[in-house]
Design an enzyme around this catalytic site. Structure first.
Site, PDB file in Angstrom:
ATOM      1  N   HIS A   1       0.965  -1.297   0.016  1.00 36.10           N
ATOM      2  CA  HIS A   1       0.001   0.012  -0.080  1.00 36.10           C
ATOM      3  C   HIS A   1       0.757   1.121   0.147  1.00 36.10           C
ATOM      4  O   HIS A   1       0.512   2.318  -0.604  1.00 36.10           O
ATOM      5  CB  HIS A   1      -0.921   0.067   1.125  1.00 36.10           C
ATOM      6  CG  HIS A   1      -2.082  -1.017   1.121  1.00 36.10           C
ATOM      7  ND1 HIS A   1      -3.240  -0.697   0.637  1.00 36.10           N
ATOM      8  CD2 HIS A   1      -2.023  -2.202   0.916  1.00 36.10           C
ATOM      9  CE1 HIS A   1      -3.996  -1.984   0.602  1.00 36.10           C
ATOM     10  NE2 HIS A   1      -3.275  -2.817   0.644  1.00 36.10           N
TER      11      HIS A   1
ATOM     12  N   ASP B   1      -5.359   6.380   1.579  1.00 36.84           N
ATOM     13  CA  ASP B   1      -5.676   4.765   1.020  1.00 36.84           C
ATOM     14  C   ASP B   1      -7.203   4.519   1.444  1.00 36.84           C
ATOM     15  O   ASP B   1      -7.577   4.991   2.457  1.00 36.84           O
ATOM     16  CB  ASP B   1      -4.850   3.855   2.104  1.00 36.84           C
ATOM     17  CG  ASP B   1      -4.751   2.512   1.350  1.00 36.84           C
ATOM     18  OD1 ASP B   1      -5.849   1.890   1.304  1.00 36.84           O
ATOM     19  OD2 ASP B   1      -3.707   1.960   1.015  1.00 36.84           O
TER      20      ASP B   1
HETATM   21  C1  7WV Z   1      -3.319  -5.584   4.132  1.00 36.14           C
HETATM   22  C2  7WV Z   1      -4.184  -5.981   4.944  1.00 36.14           C
HETATM   23  C3  7WV Z   1      -5.437  -6.224   4.546  1.00 36.14           C
HETATM   24  C4  7WV Z   1      -5.723  -6.255   3.174  1.00 36.14           C
HETATM   25  C5  7WV Z   1      -4.849  -6.111   2.321  1.00 36.14           C
HETATM   26  C6  7WV Z   1      -3.249  -5.816   2.791  1.00 36.14           C
HETATM   27  C7  7WV Z   1      -4.868  -6.253   0.842  1.00 36.14           C
HETATM   28  O1  7WV Z   1      -5.505  -7.055   0.295  1.00 36.14           O
HETATM   29  O2  7WV Z   1      -4.290  -5.183   0.108  1.00 36.14           O
HETATM   30 BR1  7WV Z   1      -7.485  -6.797   2.548  1.00 36.14          BR
END
Ligand code: 7WV
Ligand code: UDP
Length: 455
Positions: free
Chosen positions: A20, A113
């Protein structure tokens, strides 16, 4: 690209995870090239782990998720992590905005985000422009949107599933929270919650590009105005328009790229299988063993990223026994690896960044998806983008060694290899075009900028 006139100060707020941070970091760099000042705010724990270096163009600052010593791993469970992050995150984000308030460059815009809608509330309290940034594909977002709005009822009782603008989907192609009801309820709530206030956001950005999923984007745009602005891959690998932008530059893990490069540079073109399961996945001992034996049995070279936390799952003496045939590292510069001529295919967990990076660099894939959106990404790259295969999972939930060996062989030297390569090259060309000046994503970034400036 010359720097434009000062456009404002953007604060980018990623969800605290490698997959992310990378896209929002890259998008921030793009905005700087369009005349903005940008600050990326990570949690204190991530900041202390990654130790980012602020530069003239991009600054780093911190907020808190309430777990400054260990981040996510410090929390009792996912639910508790999120609850505390909303409370402490909102407070420390507000503090951050106040800190910048009486400076020469107060925060004018927050890009958050979409996993963190708390940021929109904070932005609105300060009268600041707030833009949601979706890090998953439009197709995945649209599926979650359908569930959020009650248009797709759960549990799913009849298959295949038809959603306007998407290919017909089997249950196994759906994001895991939908195909495996009750799995990770806190994450499921979070992906649905992305839409709780997205209609109140001043803009909605998505890390994809129009040419990659035109039908899904057209379809979802009827209910939600989306701006596809990707791929957020460092400029060096695509349009080469941003100076010194050849890496994400932030790693949650220690990396040693010279080891990978030196090793890859001794291998013939297209001879190496690159394997990685991203930053989060944790495989079962059995699955690691099947992968290890498949690699041992296959005739191809391989470079395998096995995070420190996964190392104990490798069969005994594996590394000694493979000798020069394989290299096992704890983390690598994935873009550098994918762009090395020695790489013949990427066996991936189908995380969206990894998938988009492989498409952007024209590398065919073997998909071994684990959870969340990875299954849907695998469906797309096999059946829509046609750049690879997806390994079949046995009833026990394991992809067995014979299947892994078969899939690798299929992509490395099977009849369809040429097609996979040709299609991968096509997506790379389209990705470059989309992000280059005048391309679809570049135009959308300009539209975003003018939306902000005229707000
Ligand atoms: C981190 C925590 C939860 C999720 C994700 C990453 C993702 O799928 O990008 Br749902
Ligand atoms: N990555 C990396 N080195 C590695 C493995 C992964 O730099 O050894 C990067 C990769 O380039 C991508 C990110 O980590 O940008 C992983 O994101 P993805 O969405 O693929 O998976 P996640 O980690 O979120 O499951």
């Amino acid at each position: 690209m010359e720097n434009k006139a000062y456009g404002g100060h953007v604060l980018a707020l990623p969800y605290p995870g490698q997959g992310h941070i990378n896209p929002l970091l890259q998008f921030s760099k793009r905005l700087v090239s369009k005349g903005f000042k940008a600050t990326l705010a990570t949690t204190l724990f991530i900041h202390n782990t990654m130790k980012p270096q602020s530069s003239v163009s991009l600054q780093f600052d911190t907020m808190s998720d309430g777990y400054d010593e260990g981040g996510f791993t410090q929390a009792e469970n996912i639910q508790e992590y999120h609850t505390r992050m909303v409370a402490i995150g909102s407070k420390t984000l507000a503090d951050l905005i106040i800190k910048h308030k009486n400076t020469a460059n107060p925060i004018d815009c927050i890009i958050y985000d979409s996993f963190l809608p708390l940021a929109l509330e904070v932005a609105k309290n300060f009268g600041i422009f707030g833009a949601a940034f979706f890090t998953q594909t439009c197709a995945v977002n649209f599926i979650h949107y359908q569930v959020h709005r009650g248009l797709l009822k759960l549990p799913i009782t009849s298959t295949p599933i038809s959603i306007p603008g998407l290919p017909v989907l089997e249950l196994g192609d759906m994001p895991s929270y939908i195909s495996v009801p009750g799995s990770y309820p806190a994450y499921f709530e979070m992906v649905l919650n992305q839409f709780s206030s997205s209609d109140k956001a001043d803009a909605v950005l998505v890390n994809t590009f129009y040419e990659l999923e035109p039908e899904a984007l057209d379809s979802m745009s009827k209910v939600c105005q989306l701006l596809p602005i990707g791929p957020t891959v460092p400029s060096f690998y695509l349009d080469k328009c941003l100076e010194n932008d050849n890496d994400y530059g932030l790693n949650l893990f220690v990396l040693d790229s010279s080891v990978c490069n030196n090793w890859l540079n001794t291998k013939p073109e297209g001879s190496v299988v690159y394997l990685s399961f991203g930053s989060m996945a944790s495989l079962s001992n059995k699955q690691m063993e099947e992968l290890a034996f498949a690699l041992k049995g296959s005739k191809f070279y391989f470079l395998w990223v096995v995070k420190a936390s996964e190392e104990a799952k490798l069969p005994e003496k594996f590394v000694e026994e493979i000798g020069n045939k394989g290299l096992v590292v704890q983390w690598c510069s994935q873009l550098e690896v994918l762009s090395n001529k020695a790489i013949g295919c990427f066996l991936t967990h189908c995380g969206w960044n990894s998938t988009l990076e492989a498409l952007s660099l024209g590398v065919p894939m073997v998909g071994v998806p684990q959870w969340t959106d990875q299954t849907t990404n695998a469906k797309y790259f096999r059946d829509v983008w046609k750049v690879g295969v997806r390994a079949k999972v046995c009833e026990n939930g394991i992809v067995e060694r014979e299947e892994i060996e078969f899939c690798i062989k299929e992509v490395m030297e099977g009849e369809r290899r040429k097609d996979f390569q040709k299609n991968a090259k096509k997506w790379r060309d389209l990705a470059i075009k989309a992000i280059s000046e005048g391309g679809s994503s570049d135009k959308n970034i300009d539209e975003f900028v003018s939306k902000f400036i005229n707000s």
